[in-house]
Design a protein around this motif. Structure first.
Motif, PDB file in Angstrom:
ATOM      1  N   MET A 216      -1.929  -3.602   6.067  1.00 32.73           N
ATOM      2  CA  MET A 216      -0.908  -2.741   5.455  1.00 32.73           C
ATOM      3  C   MET A 216      -0.384  -3.439   4.206  1.00 32.73           C
ATOM      4  SD  MET A 216       2.485  -0.867   7.005  1.00 32.73           S
ATOM      5  CE  MET A 216       3.737  -2.153   7.037  1.00 32.73           C
ATOM      6  N   LEU A 217      -0.377  -2.705   3.102  1.00 38.09           N
ATOM      7  CA  LEU A 217       0.162  -3.232   1.846  1.00 38.09           C
ATOM      8  C   LEU A 217       1.472  -2.511   1.570  1.00 38.09           C
ATOM      9  CD1 LEU A 217      -2.767  -3.309  -0.739  1.00 38.09           C
ATOM     10  CD2 LEU A 217      -1.296  -5.223  -0.142  1.00 38.09           C
TER      11      LEU A 217
ATOM     12  N   ASP B 166      17.752   1.197   0.698  1.00 37.17           N
ATOM     13  CA  ASP B 166      17.446   1.809   1.997  1.00 37.17           C
ATOM     14  C   ASP B 166      16.025   1.532   2.471  1.00 37.17           C
ATOM     15  OD1 ASP B 166      16.394   3.242  -0.028  1.00 37.17           O
ATOM     16  OD2 ASP B 166      17.075   5.207   0.669  1.00 37.17           O
ATOM     17  N   PHE B 167      15.311   0.617   1.824  1.00 39.71           N
ATOM     18  CA  PHE B 167      13.980   0.257   2.327  1.00 39.71           C
ATOM     19  C   PHE B 167      13.996  -1.209   2.714  1.00 39.71           C
ATOM     20  CE2 PHE B 167       9.695  -1.214   2.452  1.00 39.71           C
ATOM     21  CZ  PHE B 167       8.925  -0.134   2.833  1.00 39.71           C
ATOM     22  N   SER B 168      13.724  -1.461   4.001  1.00 39.39           N
ATOM     23  CA  SER B 168      13.659  -2.847   4.449  1.00 39.39           C
ATOM     24  C   SER B 168      12.218  -3.162   4.855  1.00 39.39           C
ATOM     25  CB  SER B 168      14.613  -3.039   5.633  1.00 39.39           C
ATOM     26  OG  SER B 168      14.120  -4.061   6.471  1.00 39.39           O
ATOM     27  N   PRO B 169      11.562  -4.109   4.158  1.00 37.16           N
ATOM     28  CA  PRO B 169      10.198  -4.477   4.564  1.00 37.16           C
ATOM     29  C   PRO B 169      10.146  -4.915   6.026  1.00 37.16           C
ATOM     30  CG  PRO B 169      10.673  -5.398   2.402  1.00 37.16           C
ATOM     31  CD  PRO B 169      11.960  -4.807   2.925  1.00 37.16           C
ATOM     32  N   ASN B 170      11.209  -5.545   6.508  1.00 39.52           N
ATOM     33  CA  ASN B 170      11.200  -5.981   7.908  1.00 39.52           C
ATOM     34  C   ASN B 170      11.178  -4.799   8.873  1.00 39.52           C
ATOM     35  OD1 ASN B 170      11.025  -8.674   7.437  1.00 39.52           O
ATOM     36  ND2 ASN B 170      13.251  -9.032   7.511  1.00 39.52           N
ATOM     37  N   ASN B 171      11.927  -3.727   8.518  1.00 37.75           N
ATOM     38  CA  ASN B 171      11.873  -2.528   9.368  1.00 37.75           C
ATOM     39  C   ASN B 171      10.468  -1.948   9.389  1.00 37.75           C
ATOM     40  OD1 ASN B 171      14.565  -2.770   9.853  1.00 37.75           O
ATOM     41  ND2 ASN B 171      15.203  -0.981   8.637  1.00 37.75           N
ATOM     42  N   ALA B 172       9.829  -1.896   8.218  1.00 38.03           N
ATOM     43  CA  ALA B 172       8.460  -1.353   8.137  1.00 38.03           C
ATOM     44  C   ALA B 172       7.535  -2.190   9.014  1.00 38.03           C
ATOM     45  CB  ALA B 172       7.980  -1.344   6.689  1.00 38.03           C
ATOM     46  N   LYS B 173       7.715  -3.510   8.962  1.00 33.90           N
ATOM     47  CA  LYS B 173       6.868  -4.400   9.780  1.00 33.90           C
ATOM     48  C   LYS B 173       7.118  -4.173  11.264  1.00 33.90           C
ATOM     49  CE  LYS B 173       6.755  -7.887   6.185  1.00 33.90           C
ATOM     50  NZ  LYS B 173       7.255  -9.186   5.692  1.00 33.90           N
ATOM     51  N   GLN B 174       8.395  -3.965  11.628  1.00 38.65           N
ATOM     52  CA  GLN B 174       8.726  -3.735  13.037  1.00 38.65           C
ATOM     53  C   GLN B 174       8.088  -2.440  13.545  1.00 38.65           C
ATOM     54  OE1 GLN B 174      10.359  -5.846  15.172  1.00 38.65           O
ATOM     55  NE2 GLN B 174       9.670  -4.360  16.720  1.00 38.65           N
ATOM     56  N   HIS B 175       8.120  -1.388  12.716  1.00 36.19           N
ATOM     57  CA  HIS B 175       7.524  -0.115  13.134  1.00 36.19           C
ATOM     58  C   HIS B 175       6.009  -0.250  13.303  1.00 36.19           C
ATOM     59  CE1 HIS B 175      11.106   2.281  13.101  1.00 36.19           C
ATOM     60  NE2 HIS B 175      11.384   2.007  11.838  1.00 36.19           N
ATOM     61  N   LEU B 176       5.380  -1.055  12.452  1.00 34.59           N
ATOM     62  CA  LEU B 176       3.938  -1.274  12.602  1.00 34.59           C
ATOM     63  C   LEU B 176       3.667  -2.062  13.882  1.00 34.59           C
ATOM     64  CD1 LEU B 176       1.234  -0.768  11.045  1.00 34.59           C
ATOM     65  CD2 LEU B 176       1.380  -3.147  10.325  1.00 34.59           C
ATOM     66  N   HIS B 177       4.489  -3.061  14.126  1.00 37.06           N
ATOM     67  CA  HIS B 177       4.392  -3.882  15.336  1.00 37.06           C
ATOM     68  C   HIS B 177       4.511  -3.013  16.589  1.00 37.06           C
ATOM     69  CE1 HIS B 177       6.221  -6.546  18.448  1.00 37.06           C
ATOM     70  NE2 HIS B 177       5.309  -7.385  18.005  1.00 37.06           N
ATOM     71  N   ASP B 178       5.406  -2.001  16.539  1.00 35.93           N
ATOM     72  CA  ASP B 178       5.598  -1.101  17.684  1.00 35.93           C
ATOM     73  C   ASP B 178       4.340  -0.292  18.006  1.00 35.93           C
ATOM     74  OD1 ASP B 178       8.153  -1.980  17.997  1.00 35.93           O
ATOM     75  OD2 ASP B 178       9.114  -0.237  17.079  1.00 35.93           O
ATOM     76  N   LEU B 179       3.437  -0.195  17.033  1.00 37.17           N
ATOM     77  CA  LEU B 179       2.170   0.500  17.291  1.00 37.17           C
ATOM     78  C   LEU B 179       1.130  -0.456  17.851  1.00 37.17           C
ATOM     79  CD1 LEU B 179       1.925   2.639  14.006  1.00 37.17           C
ATOM     80  CD2 LEU B 179       2.745   3.360  16.250  1.00 37.17           C
ATOM     81  N   ALA B 180       1.572  -1.642  18.271  1.00 33.50           N
ATOM     82  CA  ALA B 180       0.679  -2.684  18.794  1.00 33.50           C
ATOM     83  C   ALA B 180      -0.373  -3.050  17.764  1.00 33.50           C
ATOM     84  CB  ALA B 180       0.042  -2.245  20.116  1.00 33.50           C
TER      85      ALA B 180
ATOM     86  N   ASN C  56      -1.309  -5.657  15.047  1.00 31.94           N
ATOM     87  CA  ASN C  56      -0.966  -7.007  14.580  1.00 31.94           C
ATOM     88  C   ASN C  56      -1.623  -7.339  13.242  1.00 31.94           C
ATOM     89  OD1 ASN C  56       0.624  -7.833  16.759  1.00 31.94           O
ATOM     90  ND2 ASN C  56      -1.222  -8.077  18.009  1.00 31.94           N
ATOM     91  N   THR C  57      -1.978  -6.309  12.531  1.00 27.42           N
ATOM     92  CA  THR C  57      -2.738  -6.476  11.310  1.00 27.42           C
ATOM     93  C   THR C  57      -1.899  -7.187  10.236  1.00 27.42           C
ATOM     94  OG1 THR C  57      -4.446  -5.097  10.393  1.00 27.42           O
ATOM     95  CG2 THR C  57      -2.193  -4.409   9.974  1.00 27.42           C
ATOM     96  N   PRO C  58      -2.546  -7.880   9.282  1.00 22.17           N
ATOM     97  CA  PRO C  58      -1.753  -8.542   8.241  1.00 22.17           C
ATOM     98  C   PRO C  58      -0.986  -7.534   7.382  1.00 22.17           C
ATOM     99  CG  PRO C  58      -4.084  -9.199   8.118  1.00 22.17           C
ATOM    100  CD  PRO C  58      -3.980  -8.111   9.135  1.00 22.17           C
ATOM    101  N   ILE C  59       0.163  -7.992   6.878  1.00 24.90           N
ATOM    102  CA  ILE C  59       0.990  -7.154   6.001  1.00 24.90           C
ATOM    103  C   ILE C  59       1.213  -7.946   4.716  1.00 24.90           C
ATOM    104  CG2 ILE C  59       3.249  -6.044   5.728  1.00 24.90           C
ATOM    105  CD1 ILE C  59       3.353  -6.006   8.863  1.00 24.90           C
ATOM    106  N   ILE C  60       0.939  -7.322   3.583  1.00 27.75           N
ATOM    107  CA  ILE C  60       1.123  -8.006   2.302  1.00 27.75           C
ATOM    108  C   ILE C  60       2.111  -7.193   1.468  1.00 27.75           C
ATOM    109  CG2 ILE C  60       0.003  -8.757   0.173  1.00 27.75           C
ATOM    110  CD1 ILE C  60      -2.587  -9.127   1.779  1.00 27.75           C
ATOM    111  N   GLU C  61       3.122  -7.879   0.946  1.00 30.27           N
ATOM    112  CA  GLU C  61       4.055  -7.225   0.027  1.00 30.27           C
ATOM    113  C   GLU C  61       3.508  -7.421  -1.371  1.00 30.27           C
ATOM    114  OE1 GLU C  61       8.201  -8.156   0.784  1.00 30.27           O
ATOM    115  OE2 GLU C  61       7.709  -8.634   2.873  1.00 30.27           O
TER     116      GLU C  61
ATOM    117  N   GLU D 172      -2.574 -13.126  -2.369  1.00 31.87           N
ATOM    118  CA  GLU D 172      -2.762 -12.946  -0.929  1.00 31.87           C
ATOM    119  C   GLU D 172      -3.778 -11.824  -0.665  1.00 31.87           C
ATOM    120  OE1 GLU D 172       0.304 -12.416   2.757  1.00 31.87           O
ATOM    121  OE2 GLU D 172       1.181 -12.548   0.759  1.00 31.87           O
ATOM    122  N   TRP D 173      -3.676 -10.744  -1.422  1.00 31.46           N
ATOM    123  CA  TRP D 173      -4.577  -9.590  -1.298  1.00 31.46           C
ATOM    124  C   TRP D 173      -6.015  -9.989  -1.665  1.00 31.46           C
ATOM    125  CZ3 TRP D 173      -6.536  -5.134   0.035  1.00 31.46           C
ATOM    126  CH2 TRP D 173      -7.264  -4.326  -0.840  1.00 31.46           C
ATOM    127  N   ILE D 174      -6.161 -10.730  -2.747  1.00 29.71           N
ATOM    128  CA  ILE D 174      -7.496 -11.163  -3.188  1.00 29.71           C
ATOM    129  C   ILE D 174      -8.107 -12.095  -2.127  1.00 29.71           C
ATOM    130  CG2 ILE D 174      -8.770 -12.478  -4.949  1.00 29.71           C
ATOM    131  CD1 ILE D 174      -7.801  -9.752  -5.964  1.00 29.71           C
TER     132      ILE D 174
END
Lengths: 277, 115
Positions: A186-187, A199-213, A215-220, A231-233
């Protein structure tokens, strides 16, 4: 109790008795085949083309306007000296995105879907007739901007990358679980805008992804100021290396989530038709 | 959004099976659809009633089983029914779960009238 008036049928045994007595002339045939089996068959065919050409194929998905084309422009600028890259663009109308990619000096083929809201394996296969993939290292398929339908269609690609821009809600993974569960990466894009958005928290976005089980990498990432680009390259180069190792041992890479995977693999002969009665 | 094209594929499969078994008509078609398949059952139903006209499945009833979202946890050895956007193990909150039901879009069976 008799078999004449139906008094042998009780609420307890009704399902069994009725199931055991099919109507005269009616035969039930068990199938257990995916409703998208035509697409999936074509996707496997595409994947074998890609594997023969040894090109890693990445399916880029997101909402419209979350920065897929900008990500590609930045990526190509960085990698075009070291890797041979091409892009398949999917949009309902216009060739604007293909022109932006071609301006970076790499081949791009535009699929215009008309009104179709996603790419499918057949559209991608047709595109392959218009572009040479031999000698490529990396092929990006920029899917139609849509967080719903593209997730259901295997294109024959190897990895799913899903973008979530900070101008969207950080609860998008909870709202679109089918899409975000399928992400191999997830980018979080447009992070240069974060100081202006409270009103956008990257941590909230990460938590919602985590809730879907997932564990994929997340890059801001920001295409504007280049943060997260290294990091993306690095992720891309690691995926190319892992893919080539698999090819050396006659295997291929698949997106981590395979729809129906558990069920179909648990049912031997799932694509055979056999009567159950 | 793509339920119409999905039903087109579904009907091709059903027509092929009916032909293979030399069936006169199709009585019913059973499909399994999970909340994580990305398919909306009510739209499938509408699309099916439009597309079946003129086919061997013209009079067929479409039976849709909505399969539950179930995850299996390797740590607790449990299977739990969960919400589509919360796929952790509800017992131990592990993310190592495997989805064992809920992403299906499967043609399960076809009831054929064979004289």
């Amino acid at each position: 109790m008799c078999n004449t008036c139906g008094c042998n049928i009780t609420p307890g045994n009704r399902p069994f008795v009725l199931a055991e007595k099919p109507k005269r002339g009616v035969t039930t045939v068990s199938v257990l085949q995916n409703l998208l089996s035509q697409n999936n068959h074509q996707a496997e065919h595409n994947r074998s083309h890609f594997d023969a050409a040894k090109v890693l194929v990445i399916n880029l998905m997101s909402s419209p306007g979350s920065g897929k084309t900008a990500l590609l422009e930045t990526t190509i600028k960085r990698l075009r000296e070291s890797l041979k890259i091409a892009v398949i663009e999917g949009d309902l109308e216009t060739e604007n995105d293909a022109l932006r990619i071609q301006a970076q000096g790499v081949p791009a083929y535009q699929i215009t879907t008309g009104s179709a809201c996603h790419l499918d394996a057949h559209l991608v296969h047709n595109a392959l007739h218009h572009m040479a993939i031999d000698g490529l290292d990396l092929l990006f398929i920029e899917n139609v901007g849509n967080l719903v339908c593209p997730a259901s269609f295997d294109l024959g690609h190897h990895r799913n990358v899903v973008l979530l821009s900070v101008t969207e809600g950080d609860d998008k993974p909870a709202k679109y679980p089918v899409m975000f569960r399928a992400a191999d990466l997830m980018l979080i894009s447009k992070t240069d805008l974060l100081p202006y958005l409270d009103d956008f928290s990257p941590n909230n976005a990460k938590q919602h992804l985590h809730d879907l089980a997932n564990n994929t990498p997340i890059i801001e990432f920001s295409a504007k100021n280049g943060s997260g680009l290294d990091e993306w390259i690095t992720w891309l180069q690691a995926e190319i290396a892992a893919y080539r190792l698999l090819l050396d041992s006659q295997q291929t890479l698949r997106p981590k989530v395979q729809q129906d995977g558990q069920l179909l693999h648990a049912q031997p002969g799932h694509n055979k038709y056999y009567p159950v009665l | 959004m793509h339920e119409l094209s999905l039903c087109d594929d579904l009907l091709s499969q059903v027509v092929a099976i009916a032909l293979q078994h030399q069936a006169q008509s199709v009585e019913s078609i059973t499909i399994n659809i999970g909340a994580l398949s990305g398919i909306e059952p009510s739209l499938v139903d509408t699309a099916f009633s439009l597309l079946k006209a003129g086919t061997v499945a013209e009079l067929a009833e479409l039976i849709i089983h909505n399969t539950p979202v179930i995850v299996s946890c390797p740590h607790c050895n449990t299977q739990s029914e969960v919400a589509a956007n919360r796929l952790l193990c509800p017992e131990c909150q592990s993310t190592d779960t495997t989805l064992i039901s809920g992403d299906e879009m499967i043609l399960a069976s076809v009831a054929l009238c064979i004289e």
